[in-house]
Design a protein around this motif. Structure first.
Motif: not given
Length: 324
Positions: A163-167, A185-188, A200-208
């Protein structure tokens, strides 16, 4: 006569200088043609028209001034006069803002609105002490779990995944720690390449957000459950605002607040539409009651971790009380 002529010439020069337009430089990660960009460009036009060209707002789109950490550093050095940022960016100045997007606490915009209204004066005062004006809020959407090649139905599904996380994110690391998974952990700007390679194969983000950043094209599962509201806001430096003529300063702030209100309304509607589009092309993951209980337990553990450092325990308790 010579002295009078000299004085008049001096006044004319001063008037010419006073007539020079003032440019306010703002950074943003938003693409120019995105819903955020469309609303902000309307603000740019309104300010120019209402100040009769006295104030020009220049927005640097697509993170061209760097990620939000870099943009906020430029606010401190005067290279930028403001920024339109996410909650992550706001929290780099005032970490307590993160309480508005704690995973597992909010299930609707109405809940966020109630808490944010109660705490807004406190946040505005915090930014004021830092030499910034928190002009207004603007949302990014409701974050949901998305993944590639598998369903994230329960926290157990994190095992063996990346999973990804914003640094700079101070919240999700606690969730991943509770789930005993090590995030990437990376930048956008680095997320799309990481999704493309499968690192990266998972993350939390809004649909938009997923659509506008082109991440949705690399994902095939989306959860119906809400992780947290993804918030944002507009900040301007007090020093730059106070250097404007009083009438121009009032126009910038008034139109800025209206712009933030328009952003909130527009983005919430657009995010709902984006979620419907994602549901039509992705596998929708709806946790069972048992799995929902596992997520609830995970988020509770994450909040306990956050209360030990990232957020004041008393503030978390205050918000939980407001949400009852």
């Amino acid at each position: 006569m010579a002295r009078l002529l000299s004085t008049l010439l001096g006044l004319s020069a001063a008037a010419a200088l006073a007539a020079e337009p003032v440019t306010l430089k703002l950074g943003s990660l938003a693409p120019r043609e995105s819903p955020w960009g469309q609303v902000l460009r309307a603000w740019v036009k309104a300010v120019k028209e209402r100040t009769q060209g006295g104030v020009v707002i220049e927005v640097f789109w697509n993170g061209s001034q760097g990620d939000e950490a870099a943009q906020l550093s430029k606010l401190k050095t005067g290279q930028l006069d403001g920024a339109v940022v996410t909650g992550v960016g706001l929290s780099l100045f005032d970490p307590t803002v993160n309480v508005l997007q704690v995973p597992g606490l909010y299930q609707s915009w109405a809940q966020l609105d109630a808490v944010r209204s109660a705490l807004a004066p406190r946040f505005e005062a915090n930014f004021d002490t830092l030499g910034l004006v928190l002009v207004g809020w603007g949302d990014v959407g409701l974050d949901r779990w998305m993944s590639k090649g598998f369903a994230l139905a329960s926290p157990e599904d994190f095992k063996g995944k990346r999973p990804w996380v914003w640094r700079e994110d101070a919240l999700l690391p606690a969730v991943y720690q509770a789930a005993t998974v090590v995030p990437v952990a990376t930048g956008v700007p680095e997320v799309l390449p990481e999704l493309s390679t499968g690192n990266v194969n998972a993350l939390s983000i809004s649909a938009l957000g997923a659509e506008q950043l082109q991440w949705a094209s690399r994902l095939d599962h989306v959860s119906s459950a809400i992780v947290a509201p993804n918030i944002g806001g507009m900040v301007l430096t007090k020093a730059r605002l106070e250097a404007l003529p009083k009438e121009h300063r009032a126009i910038v702030l008034e139109t800025g607040r209206l712009t933030c209100q328009a952003l909130t309304t527009r983005i919430r509607t657009e995010d709902e539409k984006a979620f419907e589009r994602l549901k039509a092309r992705m596998t929708v993951v709806t946790p069972t009651p048992a799995q929902a209980a596992q997520w609830k337990e995970l988020y509770a553990e994450a909040r306990a971790r956050l209360a030990k450092g990232a957020l004041p325990a008393a503030l978390l308790q205050e918000v939980e009380t407001l949400l009852k």
